[in-house]
Scaffold this motif. Structure first.
Motif, PDB file in Angstrom:
ATOM      1  N   GLY A   1       0.789  -1.223   0.000  1.00 14.55           N
ATOM      2  CA  GLY A   1       0.000   0.000   0.000  1.00 14.55           C
ATOM      3  C   GLY A   1       0.821   1.273   0.000  1.00 14.55           C
ATOM      4  O   GLY A   1       0.328   2.332  -0.394  1.00 14.55           O
ATOM      5  N   ARG A   2       2.073   1.196   0.428  1.00 13.66           N
ATOM      6  CA  ARG A   2       2.949   2.368   0.369  1.00 13.66           C
ATOM      7  C   ARG A   2       3.429   2.653  -1.052  1.00 13.66           C
ATOM      8  O   ARG A   2       3.887   3.753  -1.342  1.00 13.66           O
ATOM      9  N   LEU A   3       3.308   1.642  -1.931  1.00 20.62           N
ATOM     10  CA  LEU A   3       3.833   1.777  -3.289  1.00 20.62           C
ATOM     11  C   LEU A   3       2.777   1.684  -4.387  1.00 20.62           C
ATOM     12  O   LEU A   3       3.022   2.078  -5.524  1.00 20.62           O
ATOM     13  N   ALA A   4       1.622   1.120  -4.042  1.00 22.13           N
ATOM     14  CA  ALA A   4       0.603   0.866  -5.063  1.00 22.13           C
ATOM     15  C   ALA A   4      -0.778   0.810  -4.418  1.00 22.13           C
ATOM     16  O   ALA A   4      -0.905   0.597  -3.215  1.00 22.13           O
ATOM     17  N   THR A   5      -1.784   0.969  -5.242  1.00 22.60           N
ATOM     18  CA  THR A   5      -3.156   0.755  -4.810  1.00 22.60           C
ATOM     19  C   THR A   5      -3.453  -0.723  -4.997  1.00 22.60           C
ATOM     20  O   THR A   5      -3.208  -1.273  -6.070  1.00 22.60           O
ATOM     21  N   TRP A   6      -3.956  -1.368  -3.942  1.00 19.64           N
ATOM     22  CA  TRP A   6      -4.217  -2.805  -4.011  1.00 19.64           C
ATOM     23  C   TRP A   6      -5.673  -3.090  -3.665  1.00 19.64           C
ATOM     24  O   TRP A   6      -6.379  -2.248  -3.119  1.00 19.64           O
ATOM     25  N   THR A   7      -6.092  -4.312  -3.974  1.00 15.08           N
ATOM     26  CA  THR A   7      -7.441  -4.763  -3.681  1.00 15.08           C
ATOM     27  C   THR A   7      -7.429  -6.259  -3.400  1.00 15.08           C
ATOM     28  O   THR A   7      -6.476  -6.949  -3.763  1.00 15.08           O
ATOM     29  N   ASP A   8      -8.457  -6.747  -2.762  1.00 14.71           N
ATOM     30  CA  ASP A   8      -8.732  -8.179  -2.663  1.00 14.71           C
ATOM     31  C   ASP A   8      -7.596  -8.995  -2.033  1.00 14.71           C
ATOM     32  O   ASP A   8      -7.029  -9.862  -2.676  1.00 14.71           O
ATOM     33  N   LEU A   9      -7.305  -8.716  -0.769  1.00 15.65           N
ATOM     34  CA  LEU A   9      -6.300  -9.475  -0.031  1.00 15.65           C
ATOM     35  C   LEU A   9      -6.819 -10.889   0.212  1.00 15.65           C
ATOM     36  O   LEU A   9      -7.944 -11.071   0.668  1.00 15.65           O
ATOM     37  N   ARG A  10      -5.987 -11.886  -0.113  1.00 18.89           N
ATOM     38  CA  ARG A  10      -6.376 -13.285   0.033  1.00 18.89           C
ATOM     39  C   ARG A  10      -5.275 -14.080   0.729  1.00 18.89           C
ATOM     40  O   ARG A  10      -4.097 -13.771   0.564  1.00 18.89           O
ATOM     41  N   VAL A  11      -5.678 -15.129   1.434  1.00 20.12           N
ATOM     42  CA  VAL A  11      -4.735 -16.076   2.040  1.00 20.12           C
ATOM     43  C   VAL A  11      -5.194 -17.483   1.687  1.00 20.12           C
ATOM     44  O   VAL A  11      -6.386 -17.799   1.782  1.00 20.12           O
ATOM     45  N   PHE A  12      -4.240 -18.310   1.274  1.00 20.49           N
ATOM     46  CA  PHE A  12      -4.497 -19.707   0.954  1.00 20.49           C
ATOM     47  C   PHE A  12      -3.595 -20.597   1.798  1.00 20.49           C
ATOM     48  O   PHE A  12      -2.450 -20.243   2.058  1.00 20.49           O
ATOM     49  N   ARG A  13      -4.111 -21.750   2.198  1.00 21.29           N
ATOM     50  CA  ARG A  13      -3.363 -22.743   2.957  1.00 21.29           C
ATOM     51  C   ARG A  13      -3.194 -23.989   2.091  1.00 21.29           C
ATOM     52  O   ARG A  13      -4.147 -24.444   1.458  1.00 21.29           O
ATOM     53  N   ARG A  14      -1.997 -24.532   2.088  1.00 19.18           N
ATOM     54  CA  ARG A  14      -1.729 -25.765   1.337  1.00 19.18           C
ATOM     55  C   ARG A  14      -2.253 -26.946   2.144  1.00 19.18           C
ATOM     56  O   ARG A  14      -1.853 -27.174   3.284  1.00 19.18           O
ATOM     57  N   THR A  15      -3.189 -27.683   1.551  1.00 17.91           N
ATOM     58  CA  THR A  15      -3.808 -28.833   2.211  1.00 17.91           C
ATOM     59  C   THR A  15      -3.879 -29.981   1.225  1.00 17.91           C
ATOM     60  O   THR A  15      -4.574 -29.886   0.211  1.00 17.91           O
ATOM     61  N   ARG A  16      -3.149 -31.037   1.502  1.00 18.50           N
ATOM     62  CA  ARG A  16      -3.173 -32.252   0.674  1.00 18.50           C
ATOM     63  C   ARG A  16      -3.033 -31.957  -0.827  1.00 18.50           C
ATOM     64  O   ARG A  16      -3.832 -32.423  -1.642  1.00 18.50           O
ATOM     65  N   GLY A  17      -2.053 -31.141  -1.154  1.00 16.05           N
ATOM     66  CA  GLY A  17      -1.758 -30.893  -2.557  1.00 16.05           C
ATOM     67  C   GLY A  17      -2.586 -29.831  -3.247  1.00 16.05           C
ATOM     68  O   GLY A  17      -2.442 -29.621  -4.447  1.00 16.05           O
ATOM     69  N   ARG A  18      -3.440 -29.128  -2.535  1.00 17.49           N
ATOM     70  CA  ARG A  18      -4.223 -28.058  -3.164  1.00 17.49           C
ATOM     71  C   ARG A  18      -4.183 -26.807  -2.272  1.00 17.49           C
ATOM     72  O   ARG A  18      -3.883 -26.890  -1.086  1.00 17.49           O
ATOM     73  N   TRP A  19      -4.480 -25.662  -2.856  1.00 18.98           N
ATOM     74  CA  TRP A  19      -4.500 -24.396  -2.131  1.00 18.98           C
ATOM     75  C   TRP A  19      -5.940 -24.071  -1.758  1.00 18.98           C
ATOM     76  O   TRP A  19      -6.766 -23.815  -2.632  1.00 18.98           O
ATOM     77  N   ASP A  20      -6.236 -24.075  -0.456  1.00 22.41           N
ATOM     78  CA  ASP A  20      -7.575 -23.762   0.055  1.00 22.41           C
ATOM     79  C   ASP A  20      -7.601 -22.319   0.561  1.00 22.41           C
ATOM     80  O   ASP A  20      -6.763 -21.937   1.397  1.00 22.41           O
TER      81      ASP A  20
END
Length: 109
Positions: free
Chosen positions: A85-104
């Motif tokens: 945010g100090r360098l750019a306008t951003w949107t839609d912060l997301r977090v994914f967890r690796r679970t059994r070979g896929r990103w949840d």
């Protein structure tokens, strides 16, 4: 150790800012408290016409219970967003967890 991804869509880089510095800022912010495995810019959403390019940082959280790990991952994501945010306008912060070979995708905590 659990593996996570934090990402934010980059709407616009601020005037005078080198676009490459946005990714480095995101990586550095997460690296301040977690071990970073990888970082990259995903342009597929832009190419498909479904959204903005995304800065993504993959990192690990030390072992704990799932709730503690997820909370720590969201903390890392918020630091990523603050740095970006100090360098750019951003949107839609997301977090994914690796679970059994896929990103949840994790719900906001």
């Amino acid at each position: 150790m659990a593996s996570f991804r934090a990402s934010a869509g980059i709407v616009e880089v601020h005037a005078g800012v080198d676009p490459a510095s946005v990714l480095e800022a995101a990586r550095a912010a997460v690296a301040s408290g977690w071990h970073v495995e990888d970082s990259f810019v995903d342009v597929e959403p832009l190419a498909r016409g479904t959204g903005a390019p995304r800065v993504t940082v993959r990192f690990v959280v030390p072992t704990g219970n799932d709730a503690e790990e997820d909370a720590s991952a969201w903390q890392a994501a918020r630091l990523l967003a603050a740095a970006v945010g100090r360098l750019a306008t951003w949107t839609d912060l997301r977090v994914f967890r690796r679970t059994r070979g896929r990103w949840d995708r994790l719900e906001v905590s």
